[in-house]
Design a protein around this motif. Sequence first.
Motif, PDB file in Angstrom:
ATOM      1  N   ASN A 162       5.993  18.650  -5.557  1.00  0.00           N
ATOM      2  CA  ASN A 162       6.326  19.121  -4.211  1.00  0.00           C
ATOM      3  C   ASN A 162       5.101  19.303  -3.320  1.00  0.00           C
ATOM      4  N   SER A 163       3.977  18.741  -3.726  1.00  0.00           N
ATOM      5  CA  SER A 163       2.737  18.909  -2.950  1.00  0.00           C
ATOM      6  C   SER A 163       2.771  18.083  -1.661  1.00  0.00           C
ATOM      7  N   GLU A 164       1.955  18.551  -0.693  1.00  0.00           N
ATOM      8  CA  GLU A 164       1.689  17.768   0.507  1.00  0.00           C
ATOM      9  C   GLU A 164       0.292  17.182   0.331  1.00  0.00           C
ATOM     10  N   VAL A 165       0.202  15.861   0.296  1.00  0.00           N
ATOM     11  CA  VAL A 165      -1.049  15.187  -0.049  1.00  0.00           C
ATOM     12  C   VAL A 165      -1.631  14.523   1.196  1.00  0.00           C
ATOM     13  N   THR A 166      -2.810  14.989   1.595  1.00  0.00           N
ATOM     14  CA  THR A 166      -3.494  14.402   2.750  1.00  0.00           C
ATOM     15  C   THR A 166      -4.565  13.441   2.253  1.00  0.00           C
ATOM     16  N   THR A 179      -5.624   8.198   8.406  1.00  0.00           N
ATOM     17  CA  THR A 179      -5.481   9.455   7.676  1.00  0.00           C
ATOM     18  C   THR A 179      -4.112  10.058   7.977  1.00  0.00           C
ATOM     19  N   VAL A 180      -3.435  10.483   6.901  1.00  0.00           N
ATOM     20  CA  VAL A 180      -2.063  10.954   7.063  1.00  0.00           C
ATOM     21  C   VAL A 180      -1.733  11.911   5.926  1.00  0.00           C
ATOM     22  N   THR A 181      -0.719  12.757   6.137  1.00  0.00           N
ATOM     23  CA  THR A 181      -0.225  13.646   5.082  1.00  0.00           C
ATOM     24  C   THR A 181       1.068  13.074   4.524  1.00  0.00           C
ATOM     25  N   LEU A 182       1.134  12.906   3.207  1.00  0.00           N
ATOM     26  CA  LEU A 182       2.288  12.300   2.547  1.00  0.00           C
ATOM     27  C   LEU A 182       3.152  13.354   1.858  1.00  0.00           C
ATOM     28  N   ARG A 221       4.241   4.236  10.457  1.00  0.00           N
ATOM     29  CA  ARG A 221       3.650   5.550  10.732  1.00  0.00           C
ATOM     30  C   ARG A 221       2.462   5.843   9.817  1.00  0.00           C
ATOM     31  N   VAL A 222       2.640   5.641   8.514  1.00  0.00           N
ATOM     32  CA  VAL A 222       1.587   6.033   7.583  1.00  0.00           C
ATOM     33  C   VAL A 222       0.377   5.094   7.639  1.00  0.00           C
ATOM     34  N   LEU A 223       0.619   3.816   8.032  1.00  0.00           N
ATOM     35  CA  LEU A 223      -0.497   2.860   8.106  1.00  0.00           C
ATOM     36  C   LEU A 223      -1.029   2.700   9.522  1.00  0.00           C
ATOM     37  N   ASN A 224      -0.292   3.276  10.489  1.00  0.00           N
ATOM     38  CA  ASN A 224      -0.671   3.164  11.905  1.00  0.00           C
ATOM     39  C   ASN A 224      -0.751   1.693  12.327  1.00  0.00           C
ATOM     40  N   ALA A 230       4.339  -4.517  10.280  1.00  0.00           N
ATOM     41  CA  ALA A 230       4.952  -3.918   9.087  1.00  0.00           C
ATOM     42  C   ALA A 230       6.039  -4.800   8.488  1.00  0.00           C
ATOM     43  N   LYS A 231       6.627  -5.653   9.322  1.00  0.00           N
ATOM     44  CA  LYS A 231       7.741  -6.488   8.855  1.00  0.00           C
ATOM     45  C   LYS A 231       7.287  -7.430   7.738  1.00  0.00           C
ATOM     46  N   ASP A 232       7.924  -7.289   6.589  1.00  0.00           N
ATOM     47  CA  ASP A 232       7.641  -8.133   5.415  1.00  0.00           C
ATOM     48  C   ASP A 232       6.178  -8.041   4.947  1.00  0.00           C
ATOM     49  N   LEU A 233       5.493  -6.940   5.274  1.00  0.00           N
ATOM     50  CA  LEU A 233       4.099  -6.780   4.839  1.00  0.00           C
ATOM     51  C   LEU A 233       4.055  -6.594   3.320  1.00  0.00           C
ATOM     52  N   ASP A 234       3.253  -7.414   2.651  1.00  0.00           N
ATOM     53  CA  ASP A 234       3.165  -7.359   1.187  1.00  0.00           C
ATOM     54  C   ASP A 234       1.696  -7.437   0.773  1.00  0.00           C
ATOM     55  N   ILE A 235       1.020  -6.288   0.829  1.00  0.00           N
ATOM     56  CA  ILE A 235      -0.395  -6.217   0.459  1.00  0.00           C
ATOM     57  C   ILE A 235      -0.617  -4.958  -0.380  1.00  0.00           C
ATOM     58  N   GLU A 236      -1.830  -4.844  -0.921  1.00  0.00           N
ATOM     59  CA  GLU A 236      -2.226  -3.617  -1.612  1.00  0.00           C
ATOM     60  C   GLU A 236      -3.059  -2.762  -0.661  1.00  0.00           C
ATOM     61  N   VAL A 237      -2.815  -1.465  -0.690  1.00  0.00           N
ATOM     62  CA  VAL A 237      -3.617  -0.538   0.106  1.00  0.00           C
ATOM     63  C   VAL A 237      -4.146   0.555  -0.818  1.00  0.00           C
ATOM     64  N   LEU A 238      -5.282   1.086  -0.446  1.00  0.00           N
ATOM     65  CA  LEU A 238      -5.869   2.192  -1.206  1.00  0.00           C
ATOM     66  C   LEU A 238      -5.602   3.498  -0.478  1.00  0.00           C
ATOM     67  N   PHE A 239      -5.258   4.539  -1.253  1.00  0.00           N
ATOM     68  CA  PHE A 239      -5.067   5.857  -0.658  1.00  0.00           C
ATOM     69  C   PHE A 239      -6.044   6.811  -1.329  1.00  0.00           C
ATOM     70  N   THR A 240      -7.028   7.312  -0.550  1.00  0.00           N
ATOM     71  CA  THR A 240      -8.040   8.242  -1.060  1.00  0.00           C
ATOM     72  C   THR A 240      -7.630   9.665  -0.724  1.00  0.00           C
ATOM     73  N   ILE A 241      -7.418  10.489  -1.749  1.00  0.00           N
ATOM     74  CA  ILE A 241      -6.942  11.863  -1.543  1.00  0.00           C
ATOM     75  C   ILE A 241      -8.086  12.743  -1.050  1.00  0.00           C
ATOM     76  N   THR A 242      -7.840  13.427   0.075  1.00  0.00           N
ATOM     77  CA  THR A 242      -8.865  14.331   0.628  1.00  0.00           C
ATOM     78  C   THR A 242      -8.435  15.797   0.588  1.00  0.00           C
ATOM     79  N   GLU A 243      -7.134  16.044   0.411  1.00  0.00           N
ATOM     80  CA  GLU A 243      -6.659  17.432   0.432  1.00  0.00           C
ATOM     81  C   GLU A 243      -5.299  17.519  -0.260  1.00  0.00           C
TER      82      GLU A 243
END
Length: 442
Positions: A162-166, A179-182, A221-224, A230-243
Amino acid sequence: MNITRENVDAVNAVVKVDIAKEDYSDKVEKILTDYRKTANIPGFRKGHVPMGMVKKQYGKAVLVDEVNKLLQEALNKYLTEEKLDVLAQPLPKKQDEIDWDADNFSFEFELGLAPEFEVNLKGKKAITQYNIVADNKMIDEQIERLQKKYGKLISQDTVEKNSEVTGTFTNEEKEINNTVTLFLDKFKSKSTAKLFVGAKVGDVITLKTKGLYENELDLTRVLNISAEEAKDLDIEVLFTITEVNKRELAELNQELFDKLFGKDEITSEAELKARIKEDAENQFVQQADQKFLNDVTEYLIENTKFDLPAEFLTKWMQAASEEEIDEEKAKEQYEKSEKSLRCQLIEGKIAKEHNIEVSVVDLKNHAQDMIKAQMAQFGQPNPSEKELDDIARRILSNTEEARRISEQLVSQKLLAVYKENANIKVKEVTYEKFVKEVYGDK
């Protein structure tokens, strides 16, 4: 002048307008006399130009202009006096080249007539009118959302369910850096959320964009990025946790109640639940009413049979088009607009039969109600009468806005007629079930 009409069938007619010399000669003579007084023609003093020369130079143009004016005035007057309910504008029939040297003229116009028909609101099959209720599950979820909103953030060492991960999403090739909160429960797959559980600040998680979210809007929203990207986007992205934080729910006490509704408006959890239920169900009414209105409209279009002057309207669309279109294109446009035209005719007949009208007072009152509701949302619950009058006047001075509000009012009045007269079965459902029945599983 003589005007006659021949009805081709129930929805088509031809009007013939005969114009005699005595109908226009005096006007033409007067205009030419006035021209003579002001004409500047070399070799003649102003006012002394021979009338024969004035007629030769200007006579034909004046005659054409005056006959056309007379023709339009006579036709409009005839349609009004005969109380003909016409569709679109009369179309001049093709005729041989007009001999403007003649004394008498005849013109013919095609008319498309509105059909005669009856509307039966009480069909054999009942139309569903939804009564959407807020169940306990919805109320509890709303209370939890409010508790989260007004709760406290507590820093965590590791990510829990149940964490909020920034953190920051990156992809060099697509120049993504956002940068976004997930919230882990928003991911489409539970396996994606499991990748985060146990992670710490500084950890980097690799994710695939395809299937990351149920809705592509969440991905934008999360990738800005844009919806197109975003339509049919199929790539790898890295998410670095800061908070990493945990949301501690606010207590259900008087302090929270006052924040939500004002001092002492709500004084218990039971009152809070009742208020949330009432507010939610008030909002559902609009959706239920729109669904009911749509269903009745569809029923009426399907079950109210009448002929339309399709050939005439197709020709009119071709003639009235701003850009030149061929007959096939005009027919295509007519077919696209036919359902809307049938709807307008049916609603117009119902409005006439039930005396549905929108007055200036109706427009003003409705505009003020809208303004008050909007101002209340922004913390101004008690605007003065002068404020309301001034804003309403500005809104209604915009022709397009006034037309839109008028259409809203007509829809509301039609809805009241349908609720009173249509064959209805009321069905009580939760909002979740309503969405599934009306829109399907989403």
